[in-house]
Design an enzyme around this catalytic site. Structure first.
Site, short mmCIF file in Angstrom:
data_model
loop_
_atom_site.label_atom_id
_atom_site.label_comp_id
_atom_site.label_asym_id
_atom_site.label_seq_id
_atom_site.Cartn_x
_atom_site.Cartn_y
_atom_site.Cartn_z
N ARG A 47 16.65 -55.82 -51.65
CA ARG A 47 16.84 -56.51 -50.37
C ARG A 47 18.30 -56.35 -49.99
O ARG A 47 19.11 -55.86 -50.78
CB ARG A 47 16.36 -57.97 -50.38
CG ARG A 47 16.36 -58.73 -51.65
CD ARG A 47 17.72 -58.99 -52.23
NE ARG A 47 18.60 -59.54 -51.23
CZ ARG A 47 19.90 -59.46 -51.24
NH1 ARG A 47 20.53 -58.83 -52.21
NH2 ARG A 47 20.64 -59.99 -50.30
N ALA A 49 20.47 -55.54 -46.16
CA ALA A 49 20.25 -54.50 -45.14
C ALA A 49 20.62 -53.07 -45.58
O ALA A 49 19.78 -52.16 -45.48
CB ALA A 49 20.99 -54.91 -43.86
N ARG A 90 10.06 -54.08 -43.43
CA ARG A 90 10.66 -55.38 -43.05
C ARG A 90 11.20 -55.21 -41.62
O ARG A 90 11.71 -54.15 -41.28
CB ARG A 90 11.79 -55.79 -44.01
CG ARG A 90 11.25 -56.32 -45.35
CD ARG A 90 12.36 -56.94 -46.19
NE ARG A 90 12.69 -58.28 -45.77
CZ ARG A 90 13.73 -58.95 -46.26
NH1 ARG A 90 14.53 -58.41 -47.17
NH2 ARG A 90 13.98 -60.18 -45.86
N ASP A 238 22.26 -58.46 -40.76
CA ASP A 238 21.06 -57.62 -40.81
C ASP A 238 20.89 -56.81 -39.54
O ASP A 238 20.30 -55.73 -39.55
CB ASP A 238 19.83 -58.47 -41.08
CG ASP A 238 19.84 -58.94 -42.51
OD1 ASP A 238 20.50 -59.95 -42.80
OD2 ASP A 238 19.27 -58.24 -43.37
N ASN A 248 21.54 -62.80 -39.38
CA ASN A 248 21.82 -62.79 -40.82
C ASN A 248 20.95 -63.87 -41.46
O ASN A 248 20.22 -64.59 -40.78
CB ASN A 248 23.31 -63.01 -41.09
CG ASN A 248 23.66 -62.76 -42.55
OD1 ASN A 248 23.28 -61.73 -43.12
ND2 ASN A 248 24.36 -63.68 -43.19
O1 MRU Z 1 16.36 -61.39 -46.98
P1 MRU Z 1 17.50 -60.60 -47.55
O2 MRU Z 1 17.90 -61.03 -48.90
O3 MRU Z 1 17.27 -59.11 -47.42
O4 MRU Z 1 18.72 -60.96 -46.58
C1 MRU Z 1 19.97 -60.40 -46.83
C2 MRU Z 1 21.01 -60.85 -45.88
O5 MRU Z 1 20.78 -61.62 -44.97
C3 MRU Z 1 22.37 -60.23 -46.04
O6 MRU Z 1 23.37 -61.11 -45.63
C4 MRU Z 1 22.45 -58.95 -45.17
O7 MRU Z 1 21.34 -58.14 -45.38
C5 MRU Z 1 23.67 -58.18 -45.46
S1 MRU Z 1 23.65 -57.45 -47.06
C6 MRU Z 1 25.07 -56.53 -47.23
#
Ligand code: MRU
Length: 345
Positions: A47, A49, A90, A238, A248
């Site tokens: 997970r 982004a 996703r 994201d 985010n």
């Molecule tokens: O649901 P997730 O764990 O994929 O969400 C991740 C986030 O919200 C992070 O802050 C974002 O992807 C940036 S990761 C460098």
């Protein structure tokens, strides 16, 4: 540099650290075809982004390899179908769609070659996306470090570290850099309900790096900010709209509101691959909703009554007026965001 490899592609197998099991179990999840990759993204084995984007790119490599013995029209049909499936794994992080789009362009550029050579091209493209992610994280870390003062107390949310990228991280990459350059920083990390990426993943990375840290429940953050205990907030993204509105992890918006009230600088740290130039504002960003079980259960144990209805959005939108700056690999963008982001196009 972090000591683990969150993503590794070797001999047509994609190896991922299984982030569902950290911090208690360190296990590698093997993706042998694009269906495994689709599952790994959906189920959040991987997970964050940038990490999702790189993983999907290798998913494209695995799909091409699976279909390489087919006649070319069938090869293309099956490959694009696999890319469509990966593209939908996703919905919010735009790095996923960006990476799939880049792989589609690589297919288009090499369409006159033999299928085995197309596979070769796609592997090269995925490896470039992988290498670029490391380079851009290092650049963001350097730019971001310029806004960190000696002795700063930093608040962060979710996981934006080496687990969410290929290495280093975005917001956590800046934190790493500040620590390596002896800025004497202290980090407060939100546990980040419902999936606890803060306590399970960010805390795991920070403990390994021996960065002075306290883990806090999400609802402690406002009190710390009001009490003057936070000098700066660094979070990831994201998807960033062309006006700077930022999607985010759920809870980011709330932090930004409190930061604004108490005048604490609030920075987004994200590569330009997280900017969606096609959309005007945050209203156009699709917010993923995840299973009710993330709210009603913890570690498989029910903590809410049977029959309760649940609302579980995975992300929220921070409006641009709450953002001090966006730290990218090309420099720090400050308001007015629409103009500044337009220049990056
Ligand atoms: O649901 P997730 O764990 O994929 O969400 C991740 C986030 O919200 C992070 O802050 C974002 O992807 C940036 S990761 C460098």
């Amino acid at each position: 540099m972090n000591k683990f490899k969150s993503i590794e592609f070797k001999d047509n197998i994609l190896y991922l650290i299984d982030q569902r099991k950290l911090p208690t179990t360190y296990e590698i999840f093997e993706c042998r075809d694009y269906r495994d990759v689709d599952f790994a993204i959906k189920d959040m084995v991987v997970r964050g982004a940038p990490a999702i984007g790189v993983t999907a790119a290798y998913g494209a490599v695995l799909a091409a390899d699976e279909f390489k013995e087919e006649e070319k029209p069938i090869f293309f049909e099956k490959l694009h179908n696999a890319l469509d499936i990966l593209n939908r794994s996703r919905p919010t992080a735009v790095n996923l769609m960006w990476a799939i789009d880049r792989m589609r362009k690589a297919v288009e550029r090499s369409k006159d070659l033999e299928t085995v050579d197309i596979c070769e091209m796609l592997l090269r493209e995925a490896n470039s996306i992988y290498d670029e992610d490391i380079r851009s994280n290092k650049a963001m870390a350097r730019y971001g470090n310029s806004v960190i003062e000696q002795g700063d107390n930093i608040l962060t949310h979710c996981n934006t570290g080496a687990l969410a990228t290929v290495a280093y991280g975005t917001a956590l990459g800046v934190i790493r850099e500040a620590h390596y350059t002896r800025k004497n920083i202290f980090v407060y990390v939100d546990e980040t309900r419902p999936r606890l990426q803060g306590s399970k993943l960010t805390a795991w990375e920070l403990v390994q790096e021996e960065i002075p840290t306290k883990l806090i429940a999400d609802n402690v953050a406002a009190t710390l900010i009001r009490d003057g205990k936070i000098d700066i907030i660094l979070v990831g993204a994201d998807r960033i709209a062309s006006n700077g509105d930022t999607a985010n992890k759920i809870g980011t918006f709330m932090l930004s509101v409190v930061a604004k009230v108490y005048g604490v600088p609030f920075y987004i740290v994200a590569p330009t691959t997280t900017i969606d130039f096609e959309i005007k504002t945050g209203d156009d960003i699709q917010i993923e909703e995840r299973s009710y079980k993330e709210i009603t259960h913890i570690g498989g144990i029910r903590i809410a009554p049977e029959g309760i209805d649940v609302y579980n959005p995975a992300f929220d939108i921070t409006p641009n007026e709450n953002i001090t700056g966006i730290i990218t690999e090309k420099g720090i963008i400050r308001p007015p965001f629409r103009e500044e982001i337009g220049r990056l196009k």
